[in-house]
Structure formats: structure tokens, C-alpha cells
Enzyme design. Sequence first.
Site, PDB file in Angstrom:
ATOM      1  N   HIS A  19       0.828  -1.225   0.000  1.00  0.00           N
ATOM      2  CA  HIS A  19       0.000   0.000   0.000  1.00  0.00           C
ATOM      3  C   HIS A  19       0.856   1.267   0.000  1.00  0.00           C
ATOM      4  O   HIS A  19       0.323   2.371  -0.154  1.00  0.00           O
ATOM      5  CB  HIS A  19      -0.931   0.033   1.214  1.00  0.00           C
ATOM      6  CG  HIS A  19      -1.956  -1.056   1.240  1.00  0.00           C
ATOM      7  ND1 HIS A  19      -2.816  -1.284   0.180  1.00  0.00           N
ATOM      8  CD2 HIS A  19      -2.256  -1.997   2.179  1.00  0.00           C
ATOM      9  CE1 HIS A  19      -3.613  -2.314   0.481  1.00  0.00           C
ATOM     10  NE2 HIS A  19      -3.278  -2.779   1.679  1.00  0.00           N
ATOM     11  N   ASP A  55      -2.497 -10.744  -2.218  1.00  0.00           N
ATOM     12  CA  ASP A  55      -3.090 -10.223  -0.974  1.00  0.00           C
ATOM     13  C   ASP A  55      -4.580  -9.934  -1.224  1.00  0.00           C
ATOM     14  O   ASP A  55      -4.984  -9.663  -2.349  1.00  0.00           O
ATOM     15  CB  ASP A  55      -2.354  -8.932  -0.596  1.00  0.00           C
ATOM     16  CG  ASP A  55      -2.678  -8.436   0.797  1.00  0.00           C
ATOM     17  OD1 ASP A  55      -1.893  -8.726   1.718  1.00  0.00           O
ATOM     18  OD2 ASP A  55      -3.718  -7.757   0.967  1.00  0.00           O
ATOM     19  N   HIS A 106      -6.166  -7.388  -0.352  1.00  0.00           N
ATOM     20  CA  HIS A 106      -6.342  -5.959  -0.637  1.00  0.00           C
ATOM     21  C   HIS A 106      -5.623  -5.575  -1.933  1.00  0.00           C
ATOM     22  O   HIS A 106      -4.574  -6.143  -2.251  1.00  0.00           O
ATOM     23  CB  HIS A 106      -5.763  -5.118   0.511  1.00  0.00           C
ATOM     24  CG  HIS A 106      -6.368  -5.415   1.850  1.00  0.00           C
ATOM     25  ND1 HIS A 106      -5.761  -6.264   2.764  1.00  0.00           N
ATOM     26  CD2 HIS A 106      -7.527  -5.001   2.412  1.00  0.00           C
ATOM     27  CE1 HIS A 106      -6.531  -6.324   3.847  1.00  0.00           C
ATOM     28  NE2 HIS A 106      -7.601  -5.591   3.659  1.00  0.00           N
ATOM     29  N   ASP A 152      -4.093 -12.828   3.558  1.00  0.00           N
ATOM     30  CA  ASP A 152      -5.335 -12.410   4.222  1.00  0.00           C
ATOM     31  C   ASP A 152      -6.589 -12.707   3.400  1.00  0.00           C
ATOM     32  O   ASP A 152      -7.692 -12.361   3.822  1.00  0.00           O
ATOM     33  CB  ASP A 152      -5.267 -10.924   4.629  1.00  0.00           C
ATOM     34  CG  ASP A 152      -4.637 -10.045   3.571  1.00  0.00           C
ATOM     35  OD1 ASP A 152      -4.387 -10.526   2.453  1.00  0.00           O
ATOM     36  OD2 ASP A 152      -4.386  -8.860   3.868  1.00  0.00           O
TER      37      ASP A 152
HETATM   38 ZN   LIG Z   1      -3.906  -7.215   2.827  1.00  0.00          ZN
END
Ligand SMILES: [Zn+2]
Length: 317
Positions: free
Chosen positions: A136, A173, A175, A254
Site C-alpha cells: 500500500h 493479498d 487488498h 489475508d
Molecule cells: Zn492485505
Amino acid sequence: MNKTGYFTHPDCRKHEMGASHPECPARLDAIEDRLLVTGVGDALDRREAPLASFNDIELAHDGAHVARMRDLCQEMGRHVADGLVAYVRIDPDTLMNPHTWDAAQRAAGAAIAATDAVIAGELENAFCAVRPPGHHACHDKAMGFCFFNNIAIAARHALEHHSLQRVAIVDFDVHHGNGTEDILGGDERVLMVSFFQHPFYPYSGDGPHADNMVNLPVPAYTKGMAVRELIETYWMPRLEAFKPEMVFISAGFDAHREDDLGQMGLVEQDYAWITSRIRDVARKHAKGRIVSSLEGGYNLDALGRSVEAHIRVLADL
Ligand SMILES: [Zn+2]
């Protein structure tokens, strides 16, 4: 000789963001414990992560951002010496403590050193058990538990300092890797393929994007078989056509069905399968060269099992 490297450093445990924060030092313990009890750790070439230099980190980041992170940490170090509270909040979920700068330098340094060792032929591939995670972190800002984009830095290092022409980045991931897209979107030497739960944090990745990004937004509750089908359909032809000389993995776990930070339904076998497809591409086009770096994964038990499954494939165990 063990052909899979394992890069980590005790400094990566010293960064923490408060007692109840899910991105916690115990994540690295869970991985270490699992590799120990299963014996998988014995098959790895264990190496200490060096510190990335300021110049290394600037391969992917604005110098002012890097300097701000360093200065905040140094200032905090002085406050701690005076007995004051020891966190700086960067965003609602992202905090620094006095060790964050060192940990972030080790996390980036692990990916760089792993890249050097793999390109030198000392290792076929490597896993970096590091935190803070990176995907991120944008060109000029920290967010979402991330300060520096470890994988983007290592990819740029391979391109700039080892003269590779084409590198692929795989991000599994839960996200969206918005930071990696921010840094490498439009860099035609890079192909990034990913899937991510959407709509979900950081609420990006589903709109118009550069041609070198293969973004697959998927709804909550998507399970492994559906993800595998998407990967075969959308990732594999692009990876095959691109013929990467090296593959980097933003390895977040995740999307596991036991992980409460996401709502997807992957299990260990899915991570093994995804890793084997990445390994196939790497063996065919890239002399097997893979550097994988830990991103998310917050259910400690599921994280340990998933990393084990991932590493077993990398190390042919
Ligand atoms: Zn994540």
C-alpha cells in the site's frame, strides 16, 4: 545447497503499532514456529536482511517521503528518551514507533538482498519474512500498515542495477496493491497481475488503469476454485506473453477463509496452487527466479500454515 532463501531480521519485530493492532510482531513468530515444527525451516538458506540504503528506497519513493519517515523516527527516539508516548499516527490504521525506520529498512533490504542472491545464482528463489509490509506504500506516502514498497523497490533494483528488461509482480493479498500500482503503473518493463476483494480497502483498482496492470476485482466470499479459474484465464496468458526474466510476489495471506481482515475463501491448498503456477512461469522464462515478500495475513494460525504451503512449493518440498 538449499535453493530457497529465507530472509528476515530481529529488527522487523521491534516495529509495532499498539497492543491490539493486527499487523503485529507475533505474525513473524507464527511463521517461524510453523517452519520449525514442520521441519520446513531446515530446508531453507537462512540469511539476515541488511538495511536498505536511502538511495535504494528512492528507487520507488519520493526522497521527501523517505526523509520524513526517517526524521519522524529519530524525533520519536528523542521523545522516548524523555519518557513520552512513543507512537506517531500516519493514518487511522498506520502508526510508527521508534523502531519503524529500522524495520522498514530491513524489510526493503531483505527484498533487495534476496534479489541480488537470486540473480547471482546463489539461490533459485527466496521468501522474505519481514514487516512492515509494503504494497500500500505509494510513491510519496505511507498508508495501510505500509511505509516503503518492498516489492516495488526490489523490482526497480533488478531493472536498474541488474539490467533486467522485464519483471513480473504477482500480488495475491486480499487488498488491492494500490501502492505498487501507483509506483509502477505505466512502467512497461513491469507486468503486475493481481486479484483483490472489491469493493474493499483501499477502494481502488477497479477503474481505468495502465496497460501493464492486470487487476481482477472479486466480490467478498469468492472461493479458491473461482480464483484459480480467473488466474488461468487472465493472469497466465499475460505472463506467458510477457516472458518475465524474474518474478516478484507480494505474498499476502489475508484472503484465507479464516482471516477476519478479508472476506474471501482461500485455503492453504489454494496458496500452494497459485505458487506452483507462478513457479511454472518462472521456471519457463526466468531461470526459476522468484523473490516473495510477506504482505498481509492476520490470523496467526492460518498465516503459519499458508506460508508453509507457499514455501513448500518454492523449495520443492
Ligand atoms: Zn492485505
